[in-house]
Design a protein around this motif. Structure first.
Motif, PDB file in Angstrom:
ATOM      1  N   UNK A 169       0.863  -1.181   0.000  1.00  0.00           N
ATOM      2  CA  UNK A 169       0.000   0.000   0.000  1.00  0.00           C
ATOM      3  C   UNK A 169       0.905   1.238   0.000  1.00  0.00           C
ATOM      4  N   UNK A 170       0.559   2.287  -0.758  1.00  0.00           N
ATOM      5  CA  UNK A 170       1.415   3.481  -0.822  1.00  0.00           C
ATOM      6  C   UNK A 170       1.791   4.064   0.540  1.00  0.00           C
ATOM      7  N   UNK A 171       0.886   4.019   1.507  1.00  0.00           N
ATOM      8  CA  UNK A 171       1.209   4.554   2.833  1.00  0.00           C
ATOM      9  C   UNK A 171       2.237   3.685   3.552  1.00  0.00           C
ATOM     10  N   UNK A 172       2.158   2.379   3.336  1.00  0.00           N
ATOM     11  CA  UNK A 172       3.150   1.484   3.931  1.00  0.00           C
ATOM     12  C   UNK A 172       4.511   1.664   3.255  1.00  0.00           C
ATOM     13  N   UNK A 173       4.488   1.807   1.934  1.00  0.00           N
ATOM     14  CA  UNK A 173       5.738   2.043   1.201  1.00  0.00           C
ATOM     15  C   UNK A 173       6.407   3.332   1.675  1.00  0.00           C
ATOM     16  N   UNK A 174       5.600   4.367   1.893  1.00  0.00           N
ATOM     17  CA  UNK A 174       6.144   5.641   2.368  1.00  0.00           C
ATOM     18  C   UNK A 174       6.755   5.486   3.754  1.00  0.00           C
ATOM     19  N   UNK A 175       6.109   4.693   4.608  1.00  0.00           N
ATOM     20  CA  UNK A 175       6.630   4.477   5.956  1.00  0.00           C
ATOM     21  C   UNK A 175       7.956   3.713   5.919  1.00  0.00           C
ATOM     22  N   UNK A 176       8.030   2.679   5.076  1.00  0.00           N
ATOM     23  CA  UNK A 176       9.266   1.893   4.949  1.00  0.00           C
ATOM     24  C   UNK A 176      10.378   2.760   4.369  1.00  0.00           C
ATOM     25  N   UNK A 177      10.033   3.552   3.361  1.00  0.00           N
ATOM     26  CA  UNK A 177      10.991   4.473   2.759  1.00  0.00           C
ATOM     27  C   UNK A 177      11.537   5.440   3.805  1.00  0.00           C
ATOM     28  N   UNK A 178      10.649   5.922   4.679  1.00  0.00           N
ATOM     29  CA  UNK A 178      11.063   6.841   5.730  1.00  0.00           C
ATOM     30  C   UNK A 178      12.046   6.208   6.695  1.00  0.00           C
TER      31      UNK A 178
END
Length: 209
Positions: A130-139
């Motif tokens: 999910x884009x929000x999960x990807x953003x969190x992992x990226x962070x």
């Protein structure tokens, strides 16, 4: 798969799969979800009884890591020229980055805390891609690994790399690659094994089931 070299083959397959996904994302702006999802799921697999459980268990292992397995076989076998040079560079860079991370206990602790938070976030989104999960992992990658004195340089098409979703997928793939590199080291793997222990590793990769 139970012997040490078979477990190492799992870790190497995941490592090369992560590196290949980074190459594809950087050049094409996309990568197969079927290859990305098991790598991201592995970030939350910290309490397991066997190595294959990290990447889907005995029944899903081959399908989940088929891409990385094939590339790893070519890289350390006799077909290295058919592998994207960037993929090999990313794989070796990830190994080097993980060796730097291993010497930073405070950063390792911070990573552990942030990954624990991911588990709670996943309850809301269910899927790690999910884009929000990807953003969190990226962070997590940006806030920690990007601050080490060695940084992985990703080269590709700037039209894609400037897109937040693509850049998030790249960093998420790199973090999953570091997870695999850490596993490889914990299983006794060393970079020089890729040259001097190629035969047993290739045999384990070839018997990957």
């Amino acid at each position: 798969m139970s012997t040490q070299v078979n477990d190492q083959a799992i870790a190497l397959s995941a490592l090369f799969q992560a590196a290949e996904l980074v190459s594809q994302l950087a050049k094409n702006g996309n990568a197969p979800e079927a290859a990305l999802r098991p790598l991201l799921d592995s970030l939350l697999k910290t309490n397991v009884t066997s190595t294959d459980e990290i990447y889907g268990g005995n029944w899903q292992l081959f399908d989940n890591l088929q891409l990385g397995n094939a590339i790893c076989q070519k890289t350390i076998g006799k077909d290295k020229t058919s592998v994207n040079p960037d993929t090999i560079r990313y794989a070796l860079s990830i190994l080097h980055l993980e060796s730097k991370l291993a010497k930073q206990p405070q950063m390792l602790s911070a990573l552990g805390q942030r990954i624990s938070q991911l588990e709670r976030q996943k309850e809301h989104y269910e899927d790690m891609i999910h884009p929000n999960m990807l953003a969190a992992i990226s962070g997590i990658y940006q806030d920690n690994l990007s601050k080490l004195n060695f940084r992985i340089q990703v080269h590709g098409d700037s039209r894609y790399l400037q897109q937040s979703l693509v850049s998030d997928q790249v960093r998420a793939s790199l973090l999953a690659g570091v997870r695999a590199a850490m596993l490889w080291r914990q299983l006794g793997g060393r970079r020089w094994h890729l040259i001097f222990k190629r035969k047993p590793i290739l045999a384990a990769l070839n018997n990957f089931k």
